[in-house]
Design a protein around this motif. Structure first.
Motif, short mmCIF file in Angstrom:
data_model
loop_
_atom_site.label_atom_id
_atom_site.label_comp_id
_atom_site.label_asym_id
_atom_site.label_seq_id
_atom_site.Cartn_x
_atom_site.Cartn_y
_atom_site.Cartn_z
N LEU A 96 0.82 -1.22 0.00
CA LEU A 96 0.00 0.00 0.00
C LEU A 96 0.85 1.26 0.00
O LEU A 96 0.60 2.20 -0.76
CB LEU A 96 -0.94 -0.01 1.22
CG LEU A 96 -2.12 -0.98 1.16
CD1 LEU A 96 -2.83 -1.06 2.50
CD2 LEU A 96 -3.12 -0.58 0.08
N SER A 97 1.86 1.28 0.87
CA SER A 97 2.70 2.48 0.94
C SER A 97 3.45 2.70 -0.38
O SER A 97 3.61 3.84 -0.82
CB SER A 97 3.66 2.41 2.13
OG SER A 97 4.36 1.21 2.07
N GLN A 98 3.88 1.63 -1.00
CA GLN A 98 4.58 1.75 -2.28
C GLN A 98 3.65 2.28 -3.38
O GLN A 98 4.04 3.17 -4.13
CB GLN A 98 5.12 0.37 -2.71
CG GLN A 98 6.32 -0.12 -1.92
CD GLN A 98 7.55 0.76 -2.11
OE1 GLN A 98 7.96 1.01 -3.23
NE2 GLN A 98 8.10 1.25 -1.01
N ALA B 22 -6.05 3.04 -1.49
CA ALA B 22 -6.11 1.62 -1.89
C ALA B 22 -6.47 0.76 -0.69
O ALA B 22 -6.26 1.16 0.46
CB ALA B 22 -4.78 1.17 -2.47
N LEU B 23 -7.05 -0.39 -0.99
CA LEU B 23 -7.45 -1.33 0.05
C LEU B 23 -7.15 -2.74 -0.47
O LEU B 23 -7.49 -3.06 -1.61
CB LEU B 23 -8.95 -1.17 0.32
CG LEU B 23 -9.59 -2.11 1.32
CD1 LEU B 23 -9.16 -1.76 2.75
CD2 LEU B 23 -11.12 -2.02 1.25
N ILE B 24 -6.51 -3.55 0.40
CA ILE B 24 -6.22 -4.93 0.00
C ILE B 24 -7.05 -5.87 0.88
O ILE B 24 -6.92 -5.85 2.11
CB ILE B 24 -4.72 -5.27 0.16
CG1 ILE B 24 -3.88 -4.32 -0.68
CG2 ILE B 24 -4.46 -6.72 -0.22
CD1 ILE B 24 -2.38 -4.44 -0.44
N GLU C 127 -8.06 -9.28 -3.22
CA GLU C 127 -8.65 -8.24 -4.06
C GLU C 127 -8.05 -6.89 -3.74
O GLU C 127 -7.83 -6.57 -2.56
CB GLU C 127 -10.17 -8.20 -3.85
CG GLU C 127 -10.85 -9.41 -4.48
CD GLU C 127 -12.36 -9.44 -4.26
OE1 GLU C 127 -12.88 -8.64 -3.47
OE2 GLU C 127 -13.00 -10.30 -4.88
N ILE C 128 -7.80 -6.11 -4.78
CA ILE C 128 -7.18 -4.80 -4.60
C ILE C 128 -8.17 -3.74 -5.09
O ILE C 128 -8.62 -3.79 -6.24
CB ILE C 128 -5.87 -4.69 -5.43
CG1 ILE C 128 -5.04 -5.98 -5.40
CG2 ILE C 128 -5.09 -3.43 -5.07
CD1 ILE C 128 -4.42 -6.36 -4.10
N TYR C 129 -8.51 -2.82 -4.21
CA TYR C 129 -9.38 -1.71 -4.57
C TYR C 129 -8.52 -0.45 -4.63
O TYR C 129 -7.78 -0.18 -3.69
CB TYR C 129 -10.50 -1.53 -3.53
CG TYR C 129 -11.44 -2.72 -3.52
CD1 TYR C 129 -12.62 -2.71 -4.24
CD2 TYR C 129 -11.12 -3.87 -2.79
CE1 TYR C 129 -13.48 -3.82 -4.24
CE2 TYR C 129 -11.96 -4.98 -2.79
CZ TYR C 129 -13.15 -4.95 -3.51
OH TYR C 129 -13.98 -6.03 -3.52
N VAL C 130 -8.65 0.29 -5.73
CA VAL C 130 -7.80 1.47 -5.93
C VAL C 130 -8.69 2.66 -6.24
O VAL C 130 -9.64 2.56 -7.02
CB VAL C 130 -6.81 1.22 -7.10
CG1 VAL C 130 -6.01 2.47 -7.40
CG2 VAL C 130 -5.88 0.07 -6.77
N SER C 131 -8.39 3.81 -5.63
CA SER C 131 -9.19 5.01 -5.90
C SER C 131 -8.31 6.18 -6.30
O SER C 131 -7.11 6.20 -6.01
CB SER C 131 -10.01 5.37 -4.66
OG SER C 131 -9.16 5.86 -3.67
N ALA D 120 -3.59 5.01 3.66
CA ALA D 120 -3.95 4.63 2.28
C ALA D 120 -5.46 4.70 2.04
O ALA D 120 -5.92 4.38 0.95
CB ALA D 120 -3.46 3.21 2.01
N ALA D 121 -6.19 5.12 3.06
CA ALA D 121 -7.65 5.19 2.87
C ALA D 121 -8.05 6.64 2.63
O ALA D 121 -8.01 7.46 3.55
CB ALA D 121 -8.36 4.64 4.10
#
Lengths: 426, 274
Positions: free
Chosen positions: A36-38, A48-50, A58-62, A137-138
């Motif tokens: 996430l930090s990368q 992002a949320l893993i 699952e990877i959620y990206v905003s 990351a949120a």
């Protein structure tokens, strides 16, 4: 209103990949923190949320850049996990916008789980979200996605029977026992056989608070080992009668070819306990318990087929709840959409900008009659530039607070009030 | 006052029916949300029913047990009251449908016998006898509840034995709970009915100088009490459990209902106030 939301996801799940692949694709909490930090640093995304469990990664990206970032993240994961799964279209699913939101709401509600309606996934997503939030990351999108998702799953679980009834044989046994004995505190369980099946059932009963566990086994040493584990008492097979004394639940799972428990053995036991209920679970194949014992008053005998029947019935009952649950999810998505329209950063910035621009245009119109035409272009440029600078400050503030949903919401409300902007989106 | 009382009296069965429907919906799972918020409805119904009772008591200067209407209505009220206590203390609504349906039937019967006549019997205006009557009715209520719990026990026992995992199975409480509630209700019934009978005997001797030993209703009450008392004692000594105990409570109650019906309608008694 537009249906746009800068959010997308890709993932591997039990629906697309084998358990071996899912195992390799899974990310530990430490790996999640690092990833996430990368990604936030490298791929220009806002959040992002893993979600990584035994059934899915699952990877959620905003963020506005999410569509560009998704393939890059997939490649990054391939490199990081030294595999090619994350770019394999056969085993991954990719979705964006509100289709991704719908998927997330389905996942968090247990609608996408291997065992329909299982509640564990909600806790796992909660942990994943906390991890993402803790490392910053949120962003607003992820925060609200989680927030609305949690609300949706709560509604699904309270308004439907999606998570009701036991869906495993062991739990079906526990559930049945609860219909016989109201409380487990002073009850005792006797395991006949010290194999894995009996042990698993005993774990469930122990978890529900049964303090007294006895184990009878042909090999006494094995019984003793298991008794130690449960803080119980071991008996040899010859001590079955003694072990049966005053026992409330019997779980039998041996590989014996003959009946271990017959009416001749059980009748005096039941008589001694004044025919108080005794619940017997026969998990063995072939059966350990003579079916005739069921005719004894107070004896409730259930075998593997009976318990499987209960599990299947419960699963059917859960399946029937899917349309009702989907309706709730659809409503939640509509609410989420409404919120995003009025509170998403792009929308807020657009509306404040519109407000400033209308002031600017009014003032320019007033000036236009007073000033010579050739000076207007410079003035327009100047006012635009001032406006952009003022706007930049607003955007900076909003972005800064976007990781803290409460603060962000307060700031949006303040801007709306200050500039008399309507809370509803255009 | 009469109009208000009549209006409430005719509305009460409808309110009871509404509550029964509510509990039916909880029982069948139609209502998935807020099944824990039924208590205000029950308390509301209790207040309305007490209001009706209070209006009749003060307007007709009598205790609320002198007519068929009042007796049945009071029995329904006491069942409702006892059920509210059970629901609040055990937070279990599964038995609501059964118990409240019983109260609803009693309330419907009471409405058919609705009258507005001032009490002329001196006995029924005596507050001491009101205590005797109320305690006895509460005792009978507890015995009725015991029978309802026993019936639920028999149904659940059958479900578990025959492996019928339907709606009744899923909604009914555990066997041990039903057994405990049935026995507890019997004990409460024995105590309340015992105190009620004792109080009645003492008062009748004080006022009339006799215990009315040959009065059918007195004899019946004494016999019922003795039946339950010795039945309970015997079950303790013999350690009867589960299905045995449930059958005993249920059959005892049926005997009580049939014999009481016969005595009340076909035999002369000083207790016959209507």
């Amino acid at each position: 209103m537009t249906d746009y939301i800068p959010l997308g996801y890709f993932g591997i799940s039990h629906k697309t990949a084998s358990v071996e692949i899912r195992d390799q694709a899974a990310l530990s909490p430490d790996e999640q923190r690092f990833a996430l930090s990368q990604w936030i640093k490298t791929f220009g995304i806002d959040g992002a949320l893993i979600v990584s469990t035994c059934n899915r990664t699952e990877i959620y990206v905003s963020g506005e850049n999410y569509a560009v970032a998704l393939p890059e993240i997939r490649q990054w994961l391939n490199d990081y996990k030294q595999c090619s799964y994350f770019t394999d279209e056969q085993i991954t699913t990719t979705q964006s916008g509100y289709t991704a939101v719908n998927h997330f709401f389905n996942v968090i509600s247990g609608m996408d789980s291997q065992i329909l309606g299982e509640p564990q996934i909600t806790g796992q997503i909660k942990e994943a979200y906390n991890l993402a939030r803790d490392i910053g990351a949120a962003d607003t999108q992820i925060n609200k996605l989680y927030d609305f998702g949690m609300r949706a799953q709560k509604m699904v679980r309270t308004h439907t029977f999606l998570s009701e009834g036991a869906v495993s044989v062991s739990f079906a046994g526990v559930e049945l026992a609860r219909k016989i004995f109201n409380k487990f505190e002073n009850k005792s369980v006797l395991l006949i056989g010290a194999g894995e099946t009996a042990e698993l059932a005993a774990i469930h009963f122990k978890d529900k608070g049964i303090p007294n566990i006895r184990i009878v086994n042909r090999t006494e040493s094995r019984a003793k080992a298991l008794a130690e584990k449960f803080d119980g008492k071991a008996y040899p097979l010859s001590g079955l009668n003694e072990a049966l004394d005053d026992v409330d639940i019997v779980i039998s799972a041996t590989s014996s070819k003959e009946y271990i428990l017959t009416t001749e053995i059980l009748n005096p036991v039941c008589k001694k306990r004044n025919y108080e209920p005794i619940f017997i679970i026969d998990l063995a194949m072939p059966r350990d318990i003579d079916p005739e014992v069921e005719n004894i008053d107070g004896v409730f005998l259930y075998n593997l087929d009976n318990l499987n029947g209960i599990v299947q019935a419960n699963l059917e009952k859960r399946k029937k709840e899917i349309p009702k649950a989907q309706e709730i999810i659809d409503e939640s998505i509509a609410e989420f959409k409404k919120w995003m329209m009025s509170h998403s950063m792009a929308s807020v910035i657009g509306r404040i900008k519109k407000h400033f621009d209308s002031i600017r245009q009014k003032e320019l119109d007033r000036l236009r009659n007073k000033l010579p035409n050739n000076g207007m272009e410079e003035i327009e440029y100047l006012t635009q530039s001032i406006m952009n600078k003022v706007m930049h400050q607003h955007i900076k503030m909003l972005k800064k607070s976007s990781s803290d949903l409460e603060k962000y919401q307060e700031q949006v409300e303040l801007f709306f009030e200050l500039y008399e902007v309507d809370g509803e989106a255009d | 006052m009469k109009t208000i009382s009549y209006t409430i009296s005719y509305l009460l069965p409808l309110f009871y029916l509404a509550v029964v429907i509510l509990y039916y919906r909880i029982f069948t799972g139609t209502i998935r949300t807020h099944p824990n918020k039924t208590t205000p409805f029950l308390v509301g119904l209790l207040i309305i029913h007490i209001l009706e009772l209070a209006i009749r008591t003060f307007s007709l200067s009598t205790m609320p047990l002198s007519s068929i209407h009042d007796s049945f209505s009071f029995l329904a009220l006491s069942i409702l009251f006892v059920y509210i206590i059970i629901e609040l203390s055990l937070n279990n609504r599964a038995s609501g449908l059964f118990i409240l349906s019983f109260a609803f039937i009693l309330e419907v019967i009471s409405t058919f016998y609705l009258t507005w006549e001032k009490e002329t019997s001196e006995l029924l205006t005596n507050p001491y006898f009101a205590i005797h009557a109320s305690m006895s009715v509460m005792g009978y209520t507890a015995l009725s509840l015991s029978a309802i719990y026993a019936l639920m026990y028999i149904i659940q026992n059958r479900n578990l034995k025959k492996k019928k995992m339907g709606l009744l199975y899923s909604q009914l409480p555990a066997l041990s709970y039903l057994e405990k509630m049935s026995i507890r209700s019997v004990v409460i019934g024995i105590i309340l009915l015992g105190l009620g009978i004792m109080h009645g005997h003492i008062q009748s001797n004080r006022v009339f100088g006799t215990y009315f030993p040959m009065d059918p209703k007195v004899l019946l009450s004494d016999a019922i009490w003795l039946f339950y008392f010795f039945g309970y004692l015997l079950s303790r000594i013999m350690k009867w459990r589960g299905r045995w105990m449930a059958n005993l409570a249920l059959s005892g109650f049926f005997v009580l209902l049939i014999v009481s019906g016969l005595v009340m309608f076909f035999m002369e008694s000083f207790h016959r106030f209507f």
